[in-house]
Design a protein around this motif. Structure first.
Motif, short mmCIF file in Angstrom:
data_model
loop_
_atom_site.label_atom_id
_atom_site.label_comp_id
_atom_site.label_asym_id
_atom_site.label_seq_id
_atom_site.Cartn_x
_atom_site.Cartn_y
_atom_site.Cartn_z
N VAL A 58 0.84 -1.21 0.00
CA VAL A 58 0.00 0.00 0.00
C VAL A 58 0.87 1.25 0.00
O VAL A 58 0.61 2.20 -0.73
CB VAL A 58 -0.96 0.01 1.21
N GLN A 59 1.93 1.22 0.82
CA GLN A 59 2.82 2.37 0.92
C GLN A 59 3.58 2.62 -0.39
O GLN A 59 4.01 3.75 -0.65
CB GLN A 59 3.81 2.16 2.07
N HIS A 60 3.73 1.56 -1.19
CA HIS A 60 4.39 1.70 -2.50
C HIS A 60 3.37 1.98 -3.61
O HIS A 60 3.67 1.85 -4.80
CB HIS A 60 5.20 0.44 -2.83
N ASN A 61 2.15 2.37 -3.20
CA ASN A 61 1.09 2.77 -4.13
C ASN A 61 0.68 1.67 -5.11
O ASN A 61 0.31 1.95 -6.25
CB ASN A 61 1.50 4.02 -4.92
N ILE A 62 0.76 0.41 -4.66
CA ILE A 62 0.26 -0.70 -5.47
C ILE A 62 -1.27 -0.63 -5.46
O ILE A 62 -1.87 -0.43 -4.41
CB ILE A 62 0.75 -2.06 -4.92
N GLN A 63 -1.88 -0.80 -6.62
CA GLN A 63 -3.33 -0.69 -6.74
C GLN A 63 -4.05 -1.77 -5.93
O GLN A 63 -3.57 -2.91 -5.85
CB GLN A 63 -3.75 -0.80 -8.22
N PRO A 64 -5.22 -1.42 -5.34
CA PRO A 64 -5.98 -2.41 -4.56
C PRO A 64 -6.30 -3.68 -5.32
O PRO A 64 -6.31 -4.77 -4.73
CB PRO A 64 -7.27 -1.64 -4.20
N ARG A 69 -5.30 -9.51 -5.68
CA ARG A 69 -4.84 -10.72 -6.38
C ARG A 69 -3.76 -11.43 -5.57
O ARG A 69 -3.73 -12.66 -5.48
CB ARG A 69 -4.30 -10.36 -7.77
N LYS A 70 -2.86 -10.65 -4.96
CA LYS A 70 -1.81 -11.23 -4.14
C LYS A 70 -2.40 -11.90 -2.90
O LYS A 70 -1.93 -12.96 -2.47
CB LYS A 70 -0.79 -10.15 -3.74
N ILE A 71 -3.45 -11.29 -2.34
CA ILE A 71 -4.14 -11.89 -1.20
C ILE A 71 -4.79 -13.21 -1.61
O ILE A 71 -4.74 -14.21 -0.88
CB ILE A 71 -5.19 -10.91 -0.63
N PRO A 98 -8.51 -5.18 0.86
CA PRO A 98 -8.96 -3.79 0.70
C PRO A 98 -10.03 -3.68 -0.38
O PRO A 98 -10.08 -4.50 -1.31
CB PRO A 98 -7.68 -3.06 0.27
N LYS A 99 -10.89 -2.70 -0.24
CA LYS A 99 -11.93 -2.49 -1.24
C LYS A 99 -11.33 -1.88 -2.49
O LYS A 99 -10.61 -0.89 -2.43
CB LYS A 99 -13.04 -1.58 -0.69
N ALA A 100 -11.64 -2.49 -3.61
CA ALA A 100 -11.14 -1.98 -4.89
C ALA A 100 -12.27 -1.28 -5.63
O ALA A 100 -13.40 -1.76 -5.66
CB ALA A 100 -10.58 -3.13 -5.74
#
Length: 292
Positions: A58-64, A69-71, A98-100
């Protein structure tokens, strides 16, 4: 992890695209565990460690959507470890996704694309007819890129006007072919026989060296021609699949029929196209209604 990927490939029948994505995701997670926590076995990670990795993303601004998908990848992996009795408790049970934000499927407009197919002069040779067939096949059937690459000559029934497609999870479905697409297939096959003296290729679509087409090749072809009719950055093969579904819905096609044509497992995946159709209805209302 290798045992896990064999399980996904041979038992769960995951697509090559999903397997590649999961390889990347698990590799990144394993690298994080080793660098930050000096852990070499993911089975040792608890929910707090997993949560810290997700927070880093999240801190690296990866999209939700990418984080989700990683989750999903980690959920599958830790369920597998639990089934293999490598862990006693599944740490993913305490992880919330997280909500996308929901994005409407991108699509090309019907008139410009049909004008491209009807008026653009594709070269009357093997390469020109192959390019046209790639565009028309994706748009005329709505099949996925991986499904297109898997089509063999024997999968096409010219008399019945259908093609047999092998979709996700090795699920087979029959997709109808329109007359224009059948003509393009016939024109391409004629050029293919002339271009290759000894044509022993099983696959319908091949490179100039008679090898099966690969994803990047199709991406380049689609981008080249879609860029002629739109300035949008959405010009991947999947956009033609979205266009197929959206245009059918706009013409009044039944949503369940579109679901079957696309090979969706549930109607929920198909319902996203209704949003595009509703936006068109709003546009028509605003232009036509006297009080709009």
């Amino acid at each position: 992890m290798e045992l896990f990927f064999k399980y996904l490939q041979y038992e769960k029948r995951y697509s090559p695209h999903t397997l590649t994505s999961y390889h990347t995701d698990l590799g990144q997670f394993a690298q994080y565990l080793q660098q930050v926590y000096d852990i070499t076995d993911a089975a040792e990670a608890d929910h707090t460690i997993i949560r810290s990795w997700l927070l880093t993303l999240v801190q690296h601004n990866i999209q939700p959507r990418s984080i989700n998908r990683k989750i999903a990848c980690l959920r599958s992996y830790y369920r597998f470890l639990l089934a293999q009795q490598r862990i006693a408790v599944n740490p993913m049970l305490r992880i919330k996704a997280p909500k996308a934000s929901k994005k409407l499927p991108a699509f090309v407009l019907e008139e410009p694309f049909n004008t491209l197919l009807d008026n653009f002069t594709f070269e009357d040779n093997f390469e020109g007819q192959r390019d046209r067939l790639i565009l028309e096949f994706l748009y005329g059937t709505g099949i996925r890129l991986a499904e297109l690459l898997g089509v063999d000559h024997t999968d096409i029934d010219h008399r019945a006007k259908v093609v047999r497609v092998l979709g996700k999870g090795n699920k087979e479905r029959i997709v109808p072919l329109n007359d224009s697409l059948l003509n393009s297939i016939a024109a391409y096959e004629a050029q293919k026989k002339q271009y290759f003296a000894d044509n022993n290729s099983v696959k319908l679509l091949v490179t100039n060296k008679a090898r099966p087409l690969y994803p990047k090749f199709v991406y380049r072809v689609v981008k080249k021609y879609i860029s002629l009719i739109t300035t949008s950055e959405h010009n991947s093969p999947h956009v033609l699949r979205h266009s197929f579904a959206t245009h059918l819905l706009n013409k009044g096609a039944d949503l369940n029929a579109i679901k079957d044509l696309l090979g969706h497992a549930s109607l929920a995946a198909t319902q996203v196209y209704t949003h595009n159709s509703i936006e068109k209805l709003k546009s028509v209302f605003e232009k036509a209604h006297p009080k709009a």
